[in-house]
Design a protein around this motif. Structure first.
Motif, short mmCIF file in Angstrom:
data_model
loop_
_atom_site.label_atom_id
_atom_site.label_comp_id
_atom_site.label_asym_id
_atom_site.label_seq_id
_atom_site.Cartn_x
_atom_site.Cartn_y
_atom_site.Cartn_z
N PRO A 11 0.76 -10.49 8.56
CA PRO A 11 1.30 -11.12 7.36
C PRO A 11 0.17 -11.60 6.45
O PRO A 11 -0.87 -12.05 6.93
N CYS A 12 0.40 -11.48 5.17
CA CYS A 12 -0.62 -11.89 4.19
C CYS A 12 0.12 -12.47 2.99
O CYS A 12 0.71 -11.72 2.20
N GLY A 13 0.10 -13.77 2.89
CA GLY A 13 0.88 -14.44 1.85
C GLY A 13 2.35 -14.11 2.04
O GLY A 13 2.89 -14.20 3.16
N GLU A 14 2.97 -13.68 0.95
CA GLU A 14 4.40 -13.30 1.04
C GLU A 14 4.55 -11.85 1.51
O GLU A 14 5.64 -11.44 1.89
N GLY A 15 3.46 -11.12 1.46
CA GLY A 15 3.51 -9.70 1.82
C GLY A 15 2.86 -9.41 3.16
O GLY A 15 2.89 -10.24 4.07
N ALA A 16 2.25 -8.20 3.24
CA ALA A 16 1.62 -7.80 4.51
C ALA A 16 0.34 -7.03 4.23
O ALA A 16 0.14 -6.48 3.13
N LEU A 17 -0.51 -7.01 5.23
CA LEU A 17 -1.77 -6.27 5.14
C LEU A 17 -1.85 -5.34 6.35
O LEU A 17 -1.72 -5.80 7.49
N SER A 18 -2.02 -4.05 6.08
CA SER A 18 -2.06 -3.12 7.22
C SER A 18 -3.37 -2.32 7.21
O SER A 18 -3.97 -2.08 6.16
N PHE A 19 -3.77 -1.92 8.39
CA PHE A 19 -5.01 -1.16 8.60
C PHE A 19 -4.58 0.30 8.71
O PHE A 19 -3.99 0.73 9.68
N TYR A 20 -4.85 1.08 7.65
CA TYR A 20 -4.25 2.42 7.63
C TYR A 20 -5.23 3.58 7.70
O TYR A 20 -4.83 4.71 7.97
N ARG A 21 -6.53 3.37 7.45
CA ARG A 21 -7.41 4.54 7.47
C ARG A 21 -8.88 4.14 7.73
O ARG A 21 -9.32 3.05 7.34
N VAL A 22 -9.58 5.06 8.40
CA VAL A 22 -11.04 4.91 8.57
C VAL A 22 -11.69 6.18 8.04
O VAL A 22 -11.26 7.29 8.35
N SER A 23 -12.69 6.02 7.21
CA SER A 23 -13.43 7.19 6.71
C SER A 23 -14.90 6.77 6.57
O SER A 23 -15.26 5.65 6.92
N TRP A 24 -15.72 7.66 6.06
CA TRP A 24 -17.13 7.33 5.85
C TRP A 24 -17.38 7.08 4.37
O TRP A 24 -16.70 7.65 3.52
#
Lengths: 275, 428
Positions: free
Chosen positions: B342-355
């Motif tokens: 959760p992040c404030g009223e919304g959400a924070l997601s971890f979606y990608r790893v790149s270089w």
């Protein structure tokens, strides 16, 4: 025993031979027993054989030449120095006594290198270039000849002050020693110039600029300028004798700072070879 | 004057390595200096000591050095043209006698054996010299230095160099304003490469101990009007040239962790964090930055693999710390790939790893000039110190033969050589 142990065994064998050669040369010089010169040179040559083998074994294990990490840098510089000394001593009998300065410096470099960081390190991608070989090789030749110039300067000063040490033996006369000092500085200056040139061309290939005022680059230029100053003072202002010898010693100290001390103190693109 | 100029250049170079320089030291260090000693900093800034090598006084010094070098070259050429004339070295060192007259052919044989070549044979004299080309050493060496200085001045005026950090799958426009940093010549206003570049893929290779083995990138040039975009392989020591611009692989690179911020209304905002590459493979890739929510800030510690000892992407771990202004830490914990917090009223997601990769773009004046200078300087130095010009004059007189010689350097060594030659001649 592992191959790495063999390599270190050969390394220390070479150190022992260089110590024997130094002792023989010192006895020859101080007690005027010139007949000991040849056994001394033979001992140095016998030391060079295990030294070469040690470097080659390490080269094979590491997969790259002796230019990465303190041990390799110092031992290869010692090798070039001893090889240059043997050539000089073979060609000119009166320069054999320089061995009492050159050989201790060589085995000191080897011992320090072995204690500081003997572990093998891989070559980073930026150092995988033919320019590295040119850059390093010429730098080592430059450093080797500057060590011999340093030796002639030190012996000049010792011979001039006979009270300090009884040096008469087979050593060249003062004027000749002074001229040899200048000659080896000239030789070192040539190779230091090529080192800087090759490094600049390489830097342009890898980093997109041929000069970046990086601390090691800057101090390499300062060293080069100092040797240039020495040569100009000799040529135009007739700086000879003790004055020139002291200036040479100062230049030599600066070159040591540039090559070995600065990489340990500064953040530079160059430090990778001596960490 | 020469000595003075060398000393000045020495001092300038030494000062530049002792005083923190803009670019090399970084803005934080300079700011700390400014705050610590404002008066000293103001003085140093006024004297342009914080950017010595691009200061106007250093430029002036370099111009004076160039003029001095040009004068030296002209002097040397004039002197050498005079030396080209066969001259009796009567003022040379040292004059040696041998009483018994030897035959000229015997003397010629001895001198030829020593590497001396006959230059002239005026009357009862033989004029020999060795390494005649060596007398040009000084002129060639100083000419090489002059060319290097001129090439350096040209670069200082006209060079265009830019650095940019690009994430895999991103396009760099090639516009001057989009560079992360630029290094422009005094007469350049900006640096537009004239073409965009797409970083298709970055492929770092590692040794078993986690040290970098190789770094290569695949670039695509999606230019307007061309049917097929062009591909190019870039690597360290393998630059790519295009339309007069060289592209070099920078040594800095790292993982990019992409987070998705989902606002309460369902709108998504991708956030890319370009993480710093640790020197030690046992340490995490790190980074921090602000979130699009006011007062929110995150710090990231990213291990590419569970083992925590490998820079190679395996099963990654992201340790995220979120702070909110006035409330302190609001989240401190692991976020798995695909996971959301959760992040404030919304959400924070971890979606990608790149270089991400650092790329260097440069357009400089032709390097041929600088390279020619280096080659000439090296050649000159070799001639100057390894092929020292020496002259020997042999004069036949009634009492026998006089041998005399001249050299410009290492006079005592030449005197010894001459003594050896006269000794051989005496034994003929």
């Amino acid at each position: 025993m592992t191959t790495l142990t063999h390599h270190m065994l050969l390394h220390w064998t070479a150190v022992v031979f260089y110590i024997i050669a130094t002792v023989l040369l010192a006895v020859s010089l101080i007690f005027q027993k010139e007949r000991l010169d040849r056994p001394a040179l033979l001992a140095a040559l016998l030391g060079l054989i295990p030294h070469t083998a040690s470097i080659l074994i390490r080269w094979q294990i590491a997969g790259h030449g002796p230019y990465m990490a303190r041990h390799e840098v110092l031992t290869s510089m010692a090798w070039i120095t001893v090889a240059l000394f043997l050539i000089v001593a073979w060609k000119n009998q009166r320069l054999r006594p320089t061995g009492i300065v050159v050989l201790p410096l060589a085995f000191l470099m080897m011992a320090v290198g072995a204690f500081l960081n003997p572990e093998i390190r891989q070559l980073p991608p930026s150092l995988r270039s033919v320019w590295l070989v040119i850059h390093i090789l010429f730098n080592k030749i430059a450093a080797g000849s500057l060590i011999i110039a340093f030796a002639t300067s030190v012996l000049y000063l010792l011979k001039e002050k006979k009270r300090a040490i009884r040096i008469t033996g087979g050593l060249a006369g003062l004027e000749v020693l002074d001229a040899y000092s200048a000659r080896f500085v000239g030789f070192g200056f040539v190779f230091w110039s090529i080192t800087i040139g090759a490094g600049a061309i390489w830097a342009n290939e890898v980093w997109g600029r041929y000069w970046g005022w990086d601390p090691i680059e800057t101090w390499s230029l300062i060293t080069w300028l100092l040797f240039g100053l020495y040569l100009h003072l000799r040529h135009f202002f007739k700086w000879h004798g003790a004055k020139a010898a002291w200036l040479m010693i100062l230049c030599f100290i600066v070159s040591i700072i540039t090559l070995f001390i600065l990489p340990m103190l500064t953040a530079s693109l160059h430090v990778e070879y001596f960490t | 004057m020469v000595i003075g100029l060398i000393v000045l250049l020495l001092l300038a170079a030494a000062l530049g390595s002792l005083i923190p320089q803009v670019g090399a030291a970084g803005p934080a260090k300079l700011e700390a200096w400014r705050l610590g000693s404002p008066l000293l900093f103001a003085g140093a800034t006024f004297l342009q000591l914080t950017h010595i090598y691009t200061s106007y006084w250093f430029l002036g010094l370099v111009v004076i050095i160039a003029l001095a070098l040009a004068q030296t070259v002209l002097q040397q050429i004039r002197k050498n043209r005079l030396v080209s004339e066969p001259v009796l070295a009567l003022d040379g060192v040292p004059v040696r006698w041998q009483n018994r007259a030897a035959r000229p052919e015997q003397i010629i044989a001895v001198l030829q054996k020593k590497g001396y070549r006959l230059q002239a044979k005026p009357g009862n004299k033989l004029l020999y010299r060795r390494f005649a080309v060596g007398r040009w050493g000084s002129a060639i060496f100083h000419l090489g230095l002059l060319i290097i200085v001129l090439a350096g001045l040209l670069a200082l005026l006209f060079q265009q160099r830019g650095y940019v950090q690009v994430i895999e799958g991103d396009l760099f426009s090639g516009q001057s304003a989009d560079f992360f940093s630029r290094d422009l010549g005094l007469l350049q206003k900006g640096f537009d490469t004239g073409f965009p570049v797409f970083l298709n893929k970055l492929s770092p290779e590692y040794w078993e101990n986690g040290k970098l083995k190789n770094l290569a990138a695949s670039l695509i040039f999606p230019e307007n009007g061309s049917a097929e975009p062009e591909h190019a392989a870039l690597g360290i020591n393998r630059p790519v040239s295009r339309h007069g611009v060289r592209i070099l692989q920078g040594l800095d690179f790292g993982y990019t962790v992409s987070l998705m911020h989902t606002a309460p209304d369902g709108k998504e905002y991708p956030l890319h964090f370009m993480l710093t590459n640790p020197q030690d493979p046992a340490k995490p890739f790190t980074g921090n930055g602000n979130l699009p929510l006011p007062g929110y800030r995150v710090a990231l510690q990213f291990y590419p693999d569970l083992s925590m000892h490998s820079p190679v992407l395996g099963k990654p771990i992201l340790w995220l710390t979120m702070e909110r202004q006035g409330k302190g830490t609001v989240f401190n914990g692991l976020v798995p790939p695909g996971g959301s917090i959760p992040c404030g009223e919304g959400a924070l997601s971890f979606y990608r790893v790149s270089w991400w990769s650092g790329l260097i773009f440069m357009r400089t004046p032709d390097m041929t000039l600088a390279y020619s200078g280096f080659i000439l300087a090296c050649l000159g130095a070799v001639l100057l110190y390894l092929f020292q010009h020496r002259t020997i004059s042999v004069i036949f007189i009634d009492q026998g033969v006089v041998v005399t010689g001249r050299c410009s350097r290492y006079r005592p060594l030449f005197a010894e050589e001459l003594a050896g030659i006269t000794k051989e001649l005496a034994e003929l």
